[in-house]
Design a protein around this motif. Structure first.
Motif, PDB file in Angstrom:
ATOM      1  N   VAL A   1     -59.877  89.967 -29.446  1.00 18.20           N
ATOM      2  CA  VAL A   1     -58.739  89.606 -30.291  1.00 18.20           C
ATOM      3  C   VAL A   1     -57.673  90.685 -30.173  1.00 18.20           C
ATOM      4  N   THR A   2     -56.428  90.277 -30.009  1.00 15.03           N
ATOM      5  CA  THR A   2     -55.323  91.223 -29.830  1.00 15.03           C
ATOM      6  C   THR A   2     -54.684  91.574 -31.170  1.00 15.03           C
ATOM      7  N   ALA A   3     -53.854  92.613 -31.149  1.00 17.53           N
ATOM      8  CA  ALA A   3     -53.110  93.010 -32.339  1.00 17.53           C
ATOM      9  C   ALA A   3     -52.045  91.961 -32.652  1.00 17.53           C
ATOM     10  N   GLN A   4     -51.660  91.870 -33.911  1.00 17.64           N
ATOM     11  CA  GLN A   4     -50.722  90.830 -34.346  1.00 17.64           C
ATOM     12  C   GLN A   4     -49.396  90.880 -33.599  1.00 17.64           C
ATOM     13  N   ARG A   5     -48.981  92.064 -33.174  1.00 12.49           N
ATOM     14  CA  ARG A   5     -47.702  92.176 -32.476  1.00 12.49           C
ATOM     15  C   ARG A   5     -47.679  91.378 -31.176  1.00 12.49           C
ATOM     16  N   SER A   6     -48.850  91.036 -30.660  1.00 10.88           N
ATOM     17  CA  SER A   6     -48.922  90.274 -29.413  1.00 10.88           C
ATOM     18  C   SER A   6     -48.901  88.757 -29.642  1.00 10.88           C
ATOM     19  N   TRP A   7     -49.081  88.332 -30.891  1.00 14.07           N
ATOM     20  CA  TRP A   7     -49.159  86.900 -31.162  1.00 14.07           C
ATOM     21  C   TRP A   7     -47.798  86.228 -31.046  1.00 14.07           C
ATOM     22  N   ASN A   8     -47.809  84.984 -30.616  1.00 12.89           N
ATOM     23  CA  ASN A   8     -46.600  84.167 -30.643  1.00 12.89           C
ATOM     24  C   ASN A   8     -46.500  83.557 -32.037  1.00 12.89           C
ATOM     25  N   ILE A   9     -45.879  84.289 -32.947  1.00 14.45           N
ATOM     26  CA  ILE A   9     -45.827  83.887 -34.346  1.00 14.45           C
ATOM     27  C   ILE A   9     -45.124  82.548 -34.530  1.00 14.45           C
ATOM     28  N   LEU A  10     -44.173  82.215 -33.647  1.00 11.01           N
ATOM     29  CA  LEU A  10     -43.435  80.963 -33.792  1.00 11.01           C
ATOM     30  C   LEU A  10     -44.176  79.767 -33.202  1.00 11.01           C
ATOM     31  N   ASP A  11     -45.318  80.014 -32.578  1.00 10.53           N
ATOM     32  CA  ASP A  11     -46.142  78.904 -32.106  1.00 10.53           C
ATOM     33  C   ASP A  11     -46.551  78.054 -33.314  1.00 10.53           C
ATOM     34  N   HIS A  12     -46.507  76.733 -33.155  1.00  9.97           N
ATOM     35  CA  HIS A  12     -46.765  75.838 -34.286  1.00  9.97           C
ATOM     36  C   HIS A  12     -48.128  76.091 -34.924  1.00  9.97           C
TER      37      HIS A  12
ATOM     38  N   VAL B   1     -61.304  73.156 -32.517  1.00 10.35           N
ATOM     39  CA  VAL B   1     -61.778  74.476 -32.088  1.00 10.35           C
ATOM     40  C   VAL B   1     -60.631  75.482 -32.096  1.00 10.35           C
ATOM     41  N   VAL B   2     -59.491  75.094 -31.540  1.00 15.16           N
ATOM     42  CA  VAL B   2     -58.336  75.994 -31.508  1.00 15.16           C
ATOM     43  C   VAL B   2     -57.908  76.352 -32.920  1.00 15.16           C
ATOM     44  N   HIS B   3     -57.792  75.350 -33.771  1.00 15.27           N
ATOM     45  CA  HIS B   3     -57.367  75.617 -35.150  1.00 15.27           C
ATOM     46  C   HIS B   3     -58.328  76.575 -35.849  1.00 15.27           C
ATOM     47  N   ASP B   4     -59.622  76.316 -35.738  1.00 14.93           N
ATOM     48  CA  ASP B   4     -60.596  77.139 -36.461  1.00 14.93           C
ATOM     49  C   ASP B   4     -60.657  78.560 -35.927  1.00 14.93           C
ATOM     50  N   LEU B   5     -60.505  78.721 -34.626  1.00 15.96           N
ATOM     51  CA  LEU B   5     -60.499  80.070 -34.062  1.00 15.96           C
ATOM     52  C   LEU B   5     -59.227  80.822 -34.455  1.00 15.96           C
ATOM     53  N   VAL B   6     -58.096  80.122 -34.429  1.00 20.62           N
ATOM     54  CA  VAL B   6     -56.839  80.748 -34.872  1.00 20.62           C
ATOM     55  C   VAL B   6     -56.954  81.145 -36.343  1.00 20.62           C
ATOM     56  N   ALA B   7     -57.547  80.255 -37.152  1.00 16.22           N
ATOM     57  CA  ALA B   7     -57.728  80.566 -38.572  1.00 16.22           C
ATOM     58  C   ALA B   7     -58.618  81.790 -38.763  1.00 16.22           C
ATOM     59  N   ALA B   8     -59.669  81.891 -37.960  1.00 17.76           N
ATOM     60  CA  ALA B   8     -60.559  83.049 -38.053  1.00 17.76           C
ATOM     61  C   ALA B   8     -59.816  84.336 -37.746  1.00 17.76           C
ATOM     62  N   ILE B   9     -58.868  84.253 -36.825  1.00 15.89           N
ATOM     63  CA  ILE B   9     -58.098  85.439 -36.432  1.00 15.89           C
ATOM     64  C   ILE B   9     -57.049  85.783 -37.486  1.00 15.89           C
ATOM     65  N   VAL B  10     -56.261  84.793 -37.928  1.00 18.19           N
ATOM     66  CA  VAL B  10     -55.175  85.100 -38.869  1.00 18.19           C
ATOM     67  C   VAL B  10     -55.700  85.524 -40.239  1.00 18.19           C
ATOM     68  N   THR B  11     -56.892  85.073 -40.605  1.00 20.42           N
ATOM     69  CA  THR B  11     -57.465  85.474 -41.891  1.00 20.42           C
ATOM     70  C   THR B  11     -58.183  86.809 -41.815  1.00 20.42           C
ATOM     71  N   GLY B  12     -58.329  87.341 -40.597  1.00 18.67           N
ATOM     72  CA  GLY B  12     -59.015  88.617 -40.435  1.00 18.67           C
ATOM     73  C   GLY B  12     -60.512  88.490 -40.334  1.00 18.67           C
ATOM     74  N   GLU B  13     -61.030  87.267 -40.300  1.00 18.06           N
ATOM     75  CA  GLU B  13     -62.468  87.079 -40.121  1.00 18.06           C
ATOM     76  C   GLU B  13     -62.911  87.718 -38.800  1.00 18.06           C
ATOM     77  N   VAL B  14     -62.043  87.585 -37.798  1.00 17.54           N
ATOM     78  CA  VAL B  14     -62.227  88.303 -36.541  1.00 17.54           C
ATOM     79  C   VAL B  14     -61.019  89.213 -36.396  1.00 17.54           C
ATOM     80  N   ALA B  15     -61.221  90.511 -36.424  1.00 15.92           N
ATOM     81  CA  ALA B  15     -60.117  91.468 -36.453  1.00 15.92           C
ATOM     82  C   ALA B  15     -59.687  91.880 -35.049  1.00 15.92           C
ATOM     83  N   PRO B  16     -58.470  92.419 -34.911  1.00 16.34           N
ATOM     84  CA  PRO B  16     -58.033  92.949 -33.625  1.00 16.34           C
ATOM     85  C   PRO B  16     -59.055  93.936 -33.059  1.00 16.34           C
ATOM     86  N   GLY B  17     -59.387  93.766 -31.791  1.00  8.37           N
ATOM     87  CA  GLY B  17     -60.375  94.608 -31.149  1.00  8.37           C
ATOM     88  C   GLY B  17     -61.767  94.006 -31.168  1.00  8.37           C
ATOM     89  N   ASP B  18     -62.017  93.057 -32.084  1.00 10.23           N
ATOM     90  CA  ASP B  18     -63.306  92.371 -32.112  1.00 10.23           C
ATOM     91  C   ASP B  18     -63.421  91.414 -30.933  1.00 10.23           C
TER      92      ASP B  18
END
Length: 251
Positions: free
Chosen positions: A86-97, A27-44
């Motif tokens: 969903v938050t803007a990319q600047r808020s993401w912990n990019i170094l999270d595995h 679930v975590v992987h698929d939701l993260v994938a939905a966010i990073v691919t833009g399927e769910v955009a910031p503000g959605d």
């Protein structure tokens, strides 16, 4: 775009069901994938717990715990009276595995790994420079020992990779840096995890790697800060280019 009123999409809920102990990971992987691919955009908004439970075929408890983990990565926030946004990319912990590895797996152009290589080269070149300045007799002995182990592992790709990393870790330790070392090691771990996609474990690749490491070692031992920084930056860039080229040739 708000997915709470739309049907399941490409990433969310896709694929066969997984054993219970792995459900939260999926679930975590698929939701993260939905966010990073833009399927769910910031503000959605993410779908509701009930809708996600139906999408993934898991309990609402699993969904709730998964959302909490994604929130800890800085990718969503709970807005009172509105839902999970969903938050803007600047808020993401990019170094999270999970975040970084998912960015990489969804990047067909290899642009993310290009950035990883550039950032790693800059960080490690600074640490090589400072290692040359702060070298001690004991540290130099450790560096020579790491180099010797690389030579001894030339015929063993797995061991060679381990000794390659060990050499870099000696340089990082010599530099005295803490934050740069931590970030660089994280980038090294991620790059290595993805290295299976780039098959260049050949004698020629190992020979070039050893030569480049020898240049780094010689510059550090000589106390030549500029040469050490240049040799490290050149090595990391060249090593990645070899992998990138090998990957392009396979595609």
């Amino acid at each position: 775009m708000t997915l709470d009123s739309t049907p399941p999409t490409r990433v969310l809920g896709e694929g066969a069901r997984t054993p219970a102990k792995r459900l939260g990971v999926v679930v975590v992987h698929d939701l993260v994938a939905a966010i990073v691919t833009g399927e769910v955009a910031p503000g959605d908004l993410l779908p509701t717990e009930s809708e996600l439970s139906n999408l993934f075929g898991v309990s609402r408890t699993v969904i709730r715990e998964s959302i909490k983990r994604i929130e800890e990565k800085g990718m969503v926030r709970v807005v009172q009276g509105r839902g999970t946004e969903v938050t803007a990319q600047r808020s993401w912990n990019i170094l999270d595995h999970v975040v970084l590895s998912t960015l990489i797996e969804n990047d067909a152009t290899l642009g993310v790994l290009d950035e990883v290589a550039v950032l790693r080269a800059e960080l490690e070149s600074v640490m090589a420079r400072d290692a040359a300045e702060r070298r001690t007799e004991s540290a130099v002995e450790d560096l020579h020992a790491a180099m010797a182990r690389m030579h001894a592992a030339m015929e063993d790709p797995t061991r060679f990779g381990d000794e390659d990393i060990a050499f870099h870790e000696v340089v990082m330790k010599m530099s005295g840096h803490i934050i740069a070392r931590g970030i660089a090691q994280r980038l090294v771990d991620e790059a290595r995890e993805n290295s299976a996609r780039f098959r260049i474990a050949t004698p020629e690749a190992h020979r070039l790697t050893v030569e480049e490491h020898q240049q780094i070692l010689d510059a550090i031992v000589a106390g030549d800060e500029h040469a050490a920084a240049t040799a490290m930056r050149t090595h990391i860039a060249a090593s990645w280019e070899r992998r990138r080229t090998a990957r392009s040739d396979e595609v």
